[in-house]
Write an enzyme that holds these catalytic residues in place. Structure first.
Site, PDB file in Angstrom:
ATOM      1  N   LYS A 169      -2.965  -4.792  -3.278  1.00  0.00           N
ATOM      2  CA  LYS A 169      -3.204  -4.076  -2.007  1.00  0.00           C
ATOM      3  C   LYS A 169      -3.345  -5.048  -0.836  1.00  0.00           C
ATOM      4  CE  LYS A 169      -7.690  -5.053  -1.329  1.00  0.00           C
ATOM      5  NZ  LYS A 169      -8.318  -5.609  -0.133  1.00  0.00           N
TER       6      LYS A 169
ATOM      7  N   THR B  17      -7.810  -1.107   3.355  1.00  0.00           N
ATOM      8  CA  THR B  17      -7.385  -2.373   3.977  1.00  0.00           C
ATOM      9  C   THR B  17      -6.155  -2.206   4.868  1.00  0.00           C
ATOM     10  OG1 THR B  17      -6.693  -2.870   1.731  1.00  0.00           O
ATOM     11  CG2 THR B  17      -8.367  -4.232   2.616  1.00  0.00           C
TER      12      THR B  17
END
Ligand SMILES: NC(=O)C1=CN([C@@H]2O[C@H](COP(=O)(O)OP(=O)(O)OC[C@H]3O[C@@H](n4cnc5c(N)ncnc54)[C@H](OP(=O)(O)O)[C@@H]3O)[C@@H](O)[C@H]2O)C=CC1
Ligand SMILES: O=C(CO)COP(=O)(O)O
Length: 320
Positions: free
Chosen positions: A185, A242
């Site tokens: 990620k 994020t």
């Protein structure tokens, strides 16, 4: 007692949250000067400013001071883990080691639990990961994380030990999937930052995050992870966090790249080395990872943002 190796933002935040929950916590830093400063001020101003260390946190530069801790959290940057662990393996015998780092080791292409198993054979590895900014944890804001461990009994013990009033821990038996989600990620978050920094728009970011998730899942499944792990907190949950928050250092680095600006090299940005590791791993396994490859090339300044966007948009049309 729980020991935390690495007094950066995340290690310190976890120590604070666990101590607030009533645990005794030993916070270890390699730098004796930093330890003396933290002991005197009861703060870690360098890495987690404005947060007071509760009474239950003891700081030391000597790991021997925390010999009573059966559980040790490893909270240093991924590319430092092999060195840090190798230096202390003998002192860590008999403990459960919980990796809190997100990344893939560039030298060996191992994730945190594989690296622990190789560097300190015989020790039981687990991973704690998921959507959680250190500053949020330290402020006592509600946070949910995944604790993944191949040994169900140890996993259940760690889930109990690491839960705190505002820290809700979910248990998983798929450490590989959990660590791959957390590592991958960050690479996509850099790409999302590039999209926003370059002014390509929210629609483009949504497309990128969705295709990024497909790409993360493709590699993780090829390596043996479970699809449901990728869809959980450690994968999709952390990807969403994020890719949408300027609190993320990975996202902010991407924004700087997108704007053509520099970025402070002293800031920990795990996605840079991990992108390079992912590109290597994917090539070895024959898995197509166009976004990770683009991030690798951008971080190494081998292509421009305009070239990256053009290359992605001109790929052959395909089924979703
Ligand atoms: N910050 C966050 O919000 C979150 C971070 N994480 C993960 O936690 C990990 C650490 O990140 P974070 O705490 O933010 O990083 P920071 O940049 O805040 O701190 C890194 C820390 O690691 C220490 N360190 C570096 N190398 C070594 C070593 N060889 N031995 C011992 N300690 C070492 C540094 O010590 P020194 O000062 O001496 O260099 C420093 O205290 C990363 O993998 C990150 O992805 C996960 C979730 C949230
Ligand atoms: O992993 C994190 C949040 O879950 C922290 O993200 P950054 O390392 O990008 O700041």
């Amino acid at each position: 007692m729980i020991a935390v190796m690495g007094a950066g933002a995340f290690g310190t935040a976890l120590a604070v949250a666990l101590a607030r929950g009533g645990q005794g916590v030993g916070l270890w830093a390699r730098d004796a000067g930093q330890v003396a400063e933290m002991a005197a001020s009861r703060r870690n101003e360098r890495r987690l400013p404005g947060v007071e260390l509760p009474e239950g946190v003891t700081v030391s530069a000597r790991l021997e001071d925390f010999a009573g801790a059966q559980t040790v959290l490893l909270a240093m940057p991924m590319q430092q883990m092999a060195g840090a662990l190798g230096a202390h393996c003998a002192a860590l015998q008999g403990r459960a080691l919980v990796a809190c780092s997100k990344g893939i080791d560039l030298a060996t292409l191992e994730g945190p639990t594989g690296l622990i198993a190789r560097v300190c054979p015989g020790l039981a590895p687990a991973i704690l990961t998921g959507p959680s900014f250190a500053a949020d944890i330290a402020r006592g804001l509600p946070t949910a994380l995944t604790l993944a461990c191949a040994d169900p009994a140890l996993g259940a013990r760690l889930q109990g030990e690491l839960s705190a009033p505002t820290l809700r821990i979910y248990l998983s038996g798929d450490p590989l999937g959990a660590e791959l989600g957390g590592a991958l990620k960050n690479v996509i978050a850099i790409a999302a930052g590039v999209v926003i920094g370059a002014g390509l728009g929210e629609s483009a970011r949504a497309a990128l995050v969705t295709r990024g998730f497909a790409e993360m899942s493709r590699l993780a499944l090829a390596l043996g992870a479970r699809a449901e792990t990728l869809a959980g907190l450690s994968g999709l949950g952390d990807l969403v966090l994020t890719c949408t928050s300027a609190q993320s250092r990975n996202f902010r680095l991407g924004q700087a790249l997108g704007r053509g600006e520099g970025f402070d090299p002293a800031v920990t940005v795990e996605g840079v080395a991990t992108a390079a590791a992912v590109s290597k791993l994917a090539a070895q396994r024959g898995v197509e990872m166009p976004l990770a490859d683009m991030v690798t090339a951008l971080c190494q300044h081998k292509i421009t943002v305009a070239e990256a966007a053009e290359a992605l948009l001109s790929r052959p049309l395909k089924k979703e």
